[in-house]
Write a protein that holds these residues in place. Structure first.
Motif, short mmCIF file in Angstrom:
data_model
loop_
_atom_site.label_atom_id
_atom_site.label_comp_id
_atom_site.label_asym_id
_atom_site.label_seq_id
_atom_site.Cartn_x
_atom_site.Cartn_y
_atom_site.Cartn_z
N GLN A 1 0.79 -1.15 -0.12
CA GLN A 1 0.13 0.02 -0.02
C GLN A 1 1.00 1.26 0.17
OE1 GLN A 1 -2.79 -0.09 3.27
NE2 GLN A 1 -4.11 -1.46 2.21
N LYS A 2 0.38 2.19 -0.88
CA LYS A 2 1.65 3.27 -1.05
C LYS A 2 1.33 4.26 0.44
CE LYS A 2 1.94 7.39 -3.83
NZ LYS A 2 1.15 8.20 -4.63
N VAL B 1 1.83 4.89 6.83
CA VAL B 1 2.30 3.52 6.34
C VAL B 1 1.32 2.31 6.74
CG1 VAL B 1 4.60 4.41 6.30
CG2 VAL B 1 3.99 3.19 8.19
N SER B 2 1.45 1.33 5.95
CA SER B 2 0.66 0.23 6.22
C SER B 2 1.16 -0.64 7.54
CB SER B 2 0.71 -0.64 5.40
OG SER B 2 0.17 -1.99 5.61
N TRP C 1 10.40 -1.55 8.09
CA TRP C 1 11.05 -0.32 8.45
C TRP C 1 12.07 0.16 7.48
CZ3 TRP C 1 9.39 3.29 11.79
CH2 TRP C 1 8.15 2.90 12.70
N ILE C 2 12.62 -0.82 6.84
CA ILE C 2 13.79 -0.73 5.82
C ILE C 2 13.38 0.03 4.60
CG2 ILE C 2 13.58 -3.21 4.88
CD1 ILE C 2 16.66 -1.00 5.00
N ASN C 3 11.92 -0.21 4.09
CA ASN C 3 11.43 0.30 2.96
C ASN C 3 11.02 1.58 3.49
OD1 ASN C 3 11.73 -2.21 1.59
ND2 ASN C 3 9.71 -2.92 2.25
N ILE C 4 10.42 2.06 4.65
CA ILE C 4 10.18 3.24 5.01
C ILE C 4 11.40 4.07 5.09
CG2 ILE C 4 9.40 4.57 7.07
CD1 ILE C 4 7.62 2.13 7.83
#
Length: 519
Positions: free
Chosen positions: A120-121, A134-135, A140-143
């Motif tokens: 989810q975007k 955020v979903s 956390w690495i992607n955030i």
């Protein structure tokens, strides 16, 4: 007559179909197989949901929900809720399955695979207050990577970033930044939660406040976190990463406490216990540069109990000179062994994702997919020396099968309205025994030996009345949970009654095993 015959035929047909389906899936309620979803329920090939990072418990679910929307999660929970108080179905949310004692498992129940929602975007808000929505299944690495595109970063971290937002916020989320920013649960503006009744609720400090604080550190007991608003700040580009050694724990802890008390200090402060490591300095040389290479080469660590102070200072390239001066000023106030100053310079991402690098190395040696009988403790400052003398000096034999962390945090930076339980002092220490067990071993690295040592540590804490609280707690009996929560138990139980009255959620925590035991 014709209508009656058709009706009888349909009843017989549906009954026959139900019998056939129940023969194929004998324990799965027919109603569960017919729920309409955007995503889907899987009833086979769910072995992954019966395993977690701790690798000590394996409970197979009846089904795994792969949601495409928050509505799917709400629908499933509401469906089970409507079955009534005597349903045996329980529901567990699973992010990356990094729990230690089966907390993300649901024995003969339903596991919600939160990873299905992580795509989810993310929605960023850039202004006087910066944040990202955020979903709950986001990692956390992607955030981190997405935030850096805007020159921003979350404030507080865990040491390992390949974890889900919902997972860490259900516990606390702690790393070496916590002395300044508090844990991750202190850096959330708002949550979207699906309660144990299937209700989708937005909550914050000003809206549905009780649920907001209950869910943060609430061990998944009051709802499934489906979305979170995470606080952001400007991100640095580089990090000065430093390690120094001590041979005396009192000096080591005194320096740690000094560093977390001054206004201008490092951005990350942690500590490590080192015992019977034979190649410590050689290991460091591959990544760190000693300030005095000759004296460092003469340092012998074998057989000694040592304490490593690990520090980091964030900076941007134009701040290099002033950063170096600031580091020198701070180091000059410390009493470490002078020949053991090791430094390196890495990118901000490299530093934050440092444990993943170790993960890759352990995977190559077959030491990642093994049991992890971790023990995490919060210890009051006034008792830390007594704990260290017994636990590190006597009960601990070596640190060759996993790191042992020890570092202080300022309790004033932690919000006491959350469900998290802490010792009642201004400064508390996190001590984390992060062991991995070697399969088929009968030695000190065996699962049996490590579990026995953990038990000895807990028994010492209890007999010495140290006032210790477990982080990522694990108990089997409700009486033990009541003791753990202490004065907070009454509020915790009332919240359970309000938001998950049938005790459907997070059964792996083993807090409310009987639906009616806390009412």
């Amino acid at each position: 007559m014709k209508y009656l015959c058709v009706k009888v035929f349909m009843v017989l047909f549906l009954t026959s179909l139900a019998i056939k389906l129940n023969f194929c899936f004998p324990s799965i309620p027919l109603s569960l197989r017919t729920v309409v979803l955007d995503g889907h329920l899987s009833f086979t090939d769910n072995e992954f949901a019966a395993k977690d990072f701790g690798d000590q418990y394996r409970y197979s679910p009846l089904a795994v929900l792969h949601p495409k929307s928050v509505s799917d999660i709400s629908t499933i929970i509401k469906h089970v809720w409507q079955m009534g108080p005597y349903t045996e179905l329980k529901i567990a949310a699973r992010g990356r399955g990094h729990s230690l004692h089966g907390q993300s498992q649901a024995n003969r129940g339903i596991v919600i695979s939160m990873e299905s929602l992580w795509r989810q975007k993310m929605q960023f808000h850039i202004g006087k207050t910066c944040y990202v929505d955020v979903s709950g299944g986001a990692l956390w690495i992607n955030i981190l990577h997405e935030s850096l595109k805007y020159g921003l970063t979350p404030k507080s971290w865990t040491d390992y970033l390949h974890l889900s937002v919902g997972g860490t916020l259900s516990n606390a989320g702690i790393s070496g930044q916590a002395f300044r920013h508090g844990p991750q649960i202190n850096n959330v503006h708002q949550l979207e939660v699906v309660t144990g009744k299937g209700e989708v609720v937005n909550c914050s400090e000003s809206q549905n406040t009780d649920l907001f604080y209950g869910v943060l550190g609430g061990l998944g007991q009051f709802g499934v976190i489906t979305r979170a608003r995470i606080s952001l700040q400007p991100a640095p580009h580089k990090v000065k990463w430093i390690r120094v050694l001590y041979s005396d724990f009192s000096t080591f802890s005194k320096d740690q406490e000094y560093l977390i008390s001054v206004e201008k200090t490092f951005d990350y402060i942690e500590g490590l216990v080192i015992k019977n490591k034979t190649n410590l300095m050689n290991d460091w040389r591959s990544n760190f540069t000693p300030q005095d290479s000759v004296r460092a080469s003469q340092f012998i660590s074998e057989g000694k109990l040592l304490f490593c102070l690990e520090l980091a200072k964030n900076f941007n390239p134009e701040e290099t000179e002033s950063t170096n001066k600031e580091i020198q000023r701070l180091l000059s106030q410390l009493s470490y062994i002078s020949s053991t100053l090791f430094t390196t310079e890495v990118s901000y991402v490299e530093f934050l994702d440092r444990v993943h690098t170790s993960e890759i190395k352990l995977q190559s040696k077959g030491l990642w997919e093994v049991p992890h009988p971790w023990l995490n403790l919060f210890i009051p400052k006034s008792k830390i020396n007594k704990f260290a003398q017994e636990a590190f000096g006597n009960l601990l034999k070596d640190t060759n099968n996993g790191p042992i962390l020890v570092y202080p945090v300022n309790k004033s930076k932690w919000n006491n309205r959350t469900s998290l339980v802490l010792p009642d002092e201004d400064i508390i220490y996190l001590v984390a025994f992060l062991s991995h067990a070697v399969p088929l071993s009968n030695g000190s690295d065996s699962l049996e030996h490590i579990l026995k040592r953990n038990k000895q540590i807990l028994e010492f804490c209890e007999s010495a009345q140290l006032g210790v609280k477990q982080y990522l707690p694990h108990y089997h009996k409700q009486e033990e949970w009541m003791h753990h929560f202490g004065p907070k138990w009454e509020v915790f139980a009332k919240r359970k009654s309000a938001y998950d009255p049938l005790a459907l959620l997070a059964p792996g925590q083993r807090i409310f095993q009987n639906n009616l035991s806390y009412l």
